[in-house]
Design an enzyme around this catalytic site. Structure first.
Site, mmCIF file in Angstrom:
data_model
loop_
_atom_site.group_PDB
_atom_site.id
_atom_site.type_symbol
_atom_site.label_atom_id
_atom_site.label_comp_id
_atom_site.label_asym_id
_atom_site.label_seq_id
_atom_site.Cartn_x
_atom_site.Cartn_y
_atom_site.Cartn_z
ATOM 1 N N CYS A 26 2.813 4.777 -5.413
ATOM 2 C CA CYS A 26 2.316 5.352 -6.672
ATOM 3 C C CYS A 26 1.026 4.685 -7.149
ATOM 4 O O CYS A 26 0.089 5.349 -7.543
ATOM 5 C CB CYS A 26 3.386 5.242 -7.756
ATOM 6 S SG CYS A 26 4.912 6.097 -7.316
ATOM 7 N N HIS A 27 1.000 3.355 -7.101
ATOM 8 C CA HIS A 27 -0.180 2.639 -7.577
ATOM 9 C C HIS A 27 -0.626 1.528 -6.630
ATOM 10 O O HIS A 27 -1.506 0.750 -6.964
ATOM 11 C CB HIS A 27 0.066 2.077 -8.982
ATOM 12 C CG HIS A 27 0.365 3.151 -9.972
ATOM 13 N ND1 HIS A 27 1.653 3.449 -10.359
ATOM 14 C CD2 HIS A 27 -0.444 4.029 -10.603
ATOM 15 C CE1 HIS A 27 1.611 4.472 -11.207
ATOM 16 N NE2 HIS A 27 0.360 4.839 -11.373
ATOM 17 N N GLY A 28 0.017 1.422 -5.462
ATOM 18 C CA GLY A 28 -0.454 0.504 -4.432
ATOM 19 C C GLY A 28 0.028 -0.932 -4.500
ATOM 20 O O GLY A 28 -0.695 -1.828 -4.076
#
Length: 135
Positions: free
Chosen positions: A99-101
């Site tokens: 989702c955001h790494g």
């Protein structure tokens, strides 16, 4: 005003460890959240034990996160925004939250990305060599 039987049933989960082969991770549902149980290899254990806690964003030695080196038990909820990471993925071979790494290592420690904290380690016990009880 005690807890009902269905609530008490969710309080603990018993896992048969022989069902999880070495080098693999299994996911269970516990208290409405994913629970990751990872049977770590000797190479994974050596790699995670060699990481200096002072180099980590949320400093924690591998030995502080596991009771037995071969078994990692963490709640599978990313500490950034609550997404569910993917096991055996990411730059550090542990968990990756697409989702955001956020990248976690095979000890569930945050190594890269926006997550501020390591994956949570719940209370658990080993009543015998082949059984794990979480909760």
């Amino acid at each position: 005003m005690s807890a009902s039987a269905d609530v008490l049933a969710l309080a603990k989960i018993e896992i048969k460890l022989s069902d999880i082969p070495e080098g693999k991770s299994a996911t269970f549902k516990w208290r409405g959240k994913p629970l990751f149980i990872r049977h770590r290899t000797s190479d994974e254990i050596a790699t995670e034990q060699s990481v200096a806690p002072s180099s980590l964003r949320d400093p924690q030695a591998d030995a502080e996160r596991v009771q037995r080196p071969e078994w990692l038990v963490v709640i599978g909820v990313c500490t950034h925004l609550g997404c569910v990471p993917i096991a055996n993925a990411g730059d550090f071979g542990g968990y990756y939250c697409p989702c955001h790494g956020s990248h976690y290592d095979a000890s569930g420690r945050i190594r890269k990305g926006p997550a501020p904290l390591n994956l949570e380690v719940p209370f658990y016990t080993f009543p015998d060599d082949g059984t794990l009880v979480v909760g």
